[in-house]
Design an enzyme around this catalytic site. Sequence first.
Site, PDB file in Angstrom:
ATOM      1  CB  CYS A   4      -0.927  -0.003   1.214  1.00 38.64           C
ATOM      2  SG  CYS A   4      -1.791   1.556   1.457  1.00 38.64           S
ATOM      3  CB  CYS A   7       0.976   1.134   4.415  1.00 38.64           C
ATOM      4  SG  CYS A   7      -0.676   0.770   5.065  1.00 38.64           S
ATOM      5  CG  ASP A  30      -2.508  15.239  -3.468  1.00 36.37           C
ATOM      6  OD1 ASP A  30      -3.461  14.520  -3.105  1.00 36.37           O
ATOM      7  OD2 ASP A  30      -1.942  15.112  -4.577  1.00 36.37           O
ATOM      8  CG  HIS A  46      -4.419  -0.777   4.888  1.00 37.70           C
ATOM      9  ND1 HIS A  46      -3.897  -0.062   3.836  1.00 37.70           N
ATOM     10  CD2 HIS A  46      -5.431  -1.529   4.356  1.00 37.70           C
ATOM     11  CE1 HIS A  46      -4.539  -0.360   2.727  1.00 37.70           C
ATOM     12  NE2 HIS A  46      -5.480  -1.263   3.020  1.00 37.70           N
ATOM     13  CG  ASN A  85     -12.371  11.154  -4.390  1.00 38.85           C
ATOM     14  OD1 ASN A  85     -13.392  11.843  -4.428  1.00 38.85           O
ATOM     15  ND2 ASN A  85     -11.183  11.631  -4.730  1.00 38.85           N
ATOM     16  N   GLY A  91     -13.484   8.054  -8.042  1.00 39.89           N
ATOM     17  CA  GLY A  91     -12.165   8.643  -8.245  1.00 39.89           C
ATOM     18  C   GLY A  91     -11.116   8.214  -7.244  1.00 39.89           C
ATOM     19  CG  HIS A  96      -4.172   3.877   3.643  1.00 44.24           C
ATOM     20  ND1 HIS A  96      -3.200   3.104   4.274  1.00 44.24           N
ATOM     21  CD2 HIS A  96      -4.584   4.778   4.572  1.00 44.24           C
ATOM     22  CE1 HIS A  96      -3.046   3.517   5.527  1.00 44.24           C
ATOM     23  NE2 HIS A  96      -3.867   4.536   5.727  1.00 44.24           N
ATOM     24  CG  HIS A  98      -6.952   9.216   0.692  1.00 43.24           C
ATOM     25  ND1 HIS A  98      -7.068   7.924   0.244  1.00 43.24           N
ATOM     26  CD2 HIS A  98      -7.214  10.004  -0.370  1.00 43.24           C
ATOM     27  CE1 HIS A  98      -7.380   7.935  -1.049  1.00 43.24           C
ATOM     28  NE2 HIS A  98      -7.493   9.198  -1.440  1.00 43.24           N
ATOM     29  CG  HIS A 100      -8.392  14.526  -1.336  1.00 43.67           C
ATOM     30  ND1 HIS A 100      -7.354  14.579  -2.234  1.00 43.67           N
ATOM     31  CD2 HIS A 100      -8.979  13.306  -1.514  1.00 43.67           C
ATOM     32  CE1 HIS A 100      -7.305  13.448  -2.930  1.00 43.67           C
ATOM     33  NE2 HIS A 100      -8.282  12.656  -2.516  1.00 43.67           N
TER      34      HIS A 100
END
Length: 112
Positions: A4, A7, A30, A46, A85, A91, A96, A98, A100
């Site tokens: 991953c 990770c 990002d 994870h 997403n 998208g 994992h 997350h 944004h």
Amino acid sequence: MSDCLFCKIISGEIPSSCVYEDDQVFAFNDIDPQAPVHFLVIPKEHISGADAITSENSAVVAHIFEVIANLAKKHKLDGFRVVSNCGQSAGQTVMHLHFHVLSGRDMTWPPG
Ligand code: AMP
Ligand code: ZN
């Protein structure tokens, strides 16, 4: 998870521009920013995505939103958008969980 990407970022195997870290979460800029401010906040555990949140692992999600609020205050963000997403059609490219955090420009609605 050994294969991953996020990770590997948490472990330091892949370098990142860290903006915050504690025992539960990691936040980093990002690599392909979509706004003047664009960082990701992820659990160290994870979790594959928003569809894998359960009563056993959901506490970290509340903590992530507390971290986001603190980072927004610290960086004096004048409005921000939080996006997660979930699934390929929405998208999601990294499996994992997350969040944004986007800021520094006007946002449109609805998102594409
Ligand atoms: P998503 O498409 O919602 O799954 O978001 C994955 C995000 O991870 C994208 O915005 C990518 O630009 C970002 N990303 C991919 N690789 C890296 C990396 N090595 N460091 C920082 N961000 C990354
Ligand atoms: Zn992972």
